[in-house]
Scaffold this motif. Structure first.
Motif, short mmCIF file in Angstrom:
data_model
loop_
_atom_site.label_atom_id
_atom_site.label_comp_id
_atom_site.label_asym_id
_atom_site.label_seq_id
_atom_site.Cartn_x
_atom_site.Cartn_y
_atom_site.Cartn_z
N SER A 161 -10.96 -5.06 2.91
CA SER A 161 -11.40 -5.20 4.31
C SER A 161 -12.71 -5.97 4.35
O SER A 161 -12.91 -6.84 5.21
N LYS A 212 -8.95 -0.35 -0.09
CA LYS A 212 -8.82 -0.77 1.31
C LYS A 212 -10.16 -1.28 1.83
O LYS A 212 -10.24 -2.31 2.50
N SER A 213 -11.23 -0.54 1.51
CA SER A 213 -12.56 -0.96 1.94
C SER A 213 -12.94 -2.29 1.29
O SER A 213 -13.53 -3.17 1.93
N PRO A 252 -7.12 4.27 -3.59
CA PRO A 252 -6.58 3.46 -2.47
C PRO A 252 -7.59 3.24 -1.34
O PRO A 252 -7.63 2.15 -0.75
N SER A 253 -8.39 4.26 -1.02
CA SER A 253 -9.37 4.09 0.07
C SER A 253 -10.43 3.05 -0.31
O SER A 253 -10.83 2.21 0.51
N GLU A 255 0.84 -1.20 0.00
CA GLU A 255 0.00 0.00 0.00
C GLU A 255 0.87 1.25 0.00
O GLU A 255 1.91 1.29 0.64
N PRO A 278 -6.57 -11.42 0.62
CA PRO A 278 -5.88 -10.50 -0.27
C PRO A 278 -4.66 -11.15 -0.92
O PRO A 278 -4.16 -12.16 -0.44
N PRO A 279 -4.19 -10.58 -2.04
CA PRO A 279 -3.04 -11.20 -2.73
C PRO A 279 -1.76 -11.09 -1.92
O PRO A 279 -1.65 -10.29 -0.99
N LYS A 280 -0.82 -11.93 -2.32
CA LYS A 280 0.50 -11.89 -1.66
C LYS A 280 1.19 -10.57 -2.02
O LYS A 280 1.21 -10.17 -3.18
#
Lengths: 141, 382
Positions: free
Chosen positions: A91, A87-88, A83-84, A66, A101-103
């Motif tokens: 999440s 993230k949501s 990006p927000s 990130e 989530p991906p590696k």
């Protein structure tokens, strides 16, 4: 003399900025990856909605950390999320138990290396980093 | 004992995952929240002492540990601690998942029940605009999690995803009221249901769900002694009571989230039908509209709960007095009008401020009293 040096510095800075702006993000795969994947399907892969190429393998998705501007650019261009919003999105998937989530890899060089070494890996780097070790699947302008 | 065995099994699985050098991920979420009502009674489960500000209602912290075992298998677990919970730590879910194909996945273990539109993310404040989910709708759901099986099918249709999930299992948990005056024991040995979801992953999410559960429940309530023995003006006694005695509960909801342009619209309608020793039908709904202005999002919201029909208990003996204080009477209703603002401090942190105007026609000290509530919270994920 100082004025000339300052002018050169400004000129050089602008060239660097122009190069950075012109460097697109590209989605990369292993050289031996021989499947057709369109941008719509790729967006579902990068959102964690698809994991398997039709008549193909389960993919291993790689992500930059990130805050990386290449990461932000990829998601803006490919899935239309900032990006927000990303993230949501993750999440929601993660904390509801719907997806992982991906590696995350630490740099574009590491991502390129892992894609070169793994048959099923999908990653992304700036176009200026592309070399013969990987194949470009999609260029995002 | 069962919980310790499951926890140990999860620990062993995660340890094995670490040893095998598979991708183990640790993430977390939390909310630091404070709420203050102007009522001396409990309002929407916000404490009644004072009325003083309380951190207990909305503050919580959760940890998620997941591991990808192979291309097709992964395991996930999530644990949460809440200030107002009976147990110091609650396992929200721990399951193993098989990605059987590109369309099917199967989960076995403990999972959050997908009852309402937002039931699975009820503790993750960062994913919704309010300080807490609309009380009038989410109070109707007695099902927190279940131990069993879930099968999900997803079909991509252009830019849209259609998902169907069916689940079945059982659920048992203990709970306490905000002021420790009542401890509930809820057991749902037969629980099944499912949902249909349509989403474009960007702007629209629609979901309809149905859950059916056989509900048994008891409560030990601390009540004023004078309630039962008028000759005892002071003191309190513990009264055991039956909340549910093999009642059949049906939980139905339809909801949607629309994030289009600068507007965010969220709405949901839910119905709970309980049949058995008594009959109760409760309807509820909410509508929330927000408007994005950069990192700020002011919003307005209204939610409503009404009890269309409730025959009450057939035998209102003293032992059920405590129950009477937690059941809506016929024709009771309550609504909350809310206004607030979200500020996205960073992709991982959101600050919220919210004002609630709560009104109820209930006069029997049930769920809430007329009140105004001010709340603020800081939601984060990592």
């Amino acid at each position: 003399m100082k004025i000339i040096l300052f002018a050169l510095l400004v000129f050089e800075t602008q060239i660097i900025n122009i190069n950075a702006a012109q460097s697109d993000v590209v989605v990369i795969v292993n050289k031996n990856f021989n499947y057709e994947v369109n941008s719509s399907f790729l967006s579902k892969i990068f959102l964690g909605r698809e994991k398997e190429i039709p008549q193909g393998p389960i993919v291993q998705l790689l992500d930059l950390s990130e805050g990386d501007h290449i990461r932000d650019e990829l998601y803006e261009k490919l899935v239309d999320k900032n990006p927000s919003e990303m993230k949501s999105h993750w999440s929601y998937l993660m904390f509801t138990g719907k997806g992982l989530p991906p590696k995350v890899v630490s740099s574009e060089d590491e991502m390129k290396r892992m894609v070169a070494e793994s048959q099923n890996a999908i990653g992304y780097i700036s176009s200026s980093k592309v070399d013969s070790s990987v194949k470009v699947l999609l260029q995002l302008k | 004992m069962k919980k310790q065995i499951v926890a140990l099994a999860m620990l062993l699985m995660l340890s094995s995952a670490s040893v095998l050098a598979v991708d183990v991920q640790l993430h977390g979420f939390g909310t630091a929240g404070v709420a203050k009502s102007d009522s001396k009674f409990s309002v929407n489960d916000i404490g009644n002492e004072g009325p003083r500000p309380t951190f207990a209602r909305d503050s919580r912290f959760g940890l998620n540990v997941s591991a990808k075992l192979s291309d097709r298998w992964d395991i996930s677990s999530q644990f949460i601690t809440k200030a107002n919970s009976f147990e110091p730590i609650t396992a929200q879910f721990f399951f193993i998942r098989l990605h059987a194909s590109s369309q099917f996945n199967i989960r076995a273990g403990r999972m959050i029940a997908p009852t309402w539109l937002l039931s699975e993310q009820i503790e993750v404040g960062l994913t919704y605009p309010w300080v807490r989910l609309p009380y009038e709708v989410y109070i109707l759901n007695p099902l927190r999690f279940f131990d069993g099986l879930s099968v999900a099918w997803t079909q991509q249709m252009g830019d849209w995803s259609l998902g169907i999930e069916v689940m079945g299992g059982s659920s048992t948990y203990k709970d306490k009221s905000f002021d420790d005056s009542k401890i509930s024991y809820v057991n749902m040995p037969e629980t099944f249901g499912g949902n249909v979801t349509l989403s474009d992953d960007k702007h629209v999410l629609l979901r309809a769900s149905y859950v059916n559960a056989l509900i048994n429940g008891t409560a030990n309530a601390l009540v004023a002694a004078s309630t039962i023995y008028p000759s005892m003006p002071i003191g309190s006694i513990t009264v055991p009571s039956t909340l549910f005695n093999s009642e059949r509960g049906q939980l139905i909801s339809i909801g949607g989230k629309f994030d289009i342009g600068n507007f965010l619209v969220m709405t949901e309608a839910a119905r709970r039908i309980i049949t058995g020793n008594y009959l109760a039908v409760a309807n509820s709904a909410y509508l929330t509209v927000g408007y994005h202005v950069g990192e700020l999002m002011p919003f307005a919201s209204g939610s409503w709960l009404g009890n269309l029909l409730g025959t009450g208990w057939p035998d209102p003996d003293p032992a059920t007095i405590a129950t009477a204080t937690t059941s809506l009477s016929p024709l009771d209703n309550q609504y909350t009008l809310s206004g607030g603002v979200n500020y996205r401090v960073s992709p991982s942190v959101v600050w919220k401020l919210q004002y609630d105007y709560v009104r109820t026609n209930n006069t029997n000290a049930v769920m809430s009293k007329n009140a105004q509530v001010v709340s603020t919270s800081l939601d984060f994920v990592f």
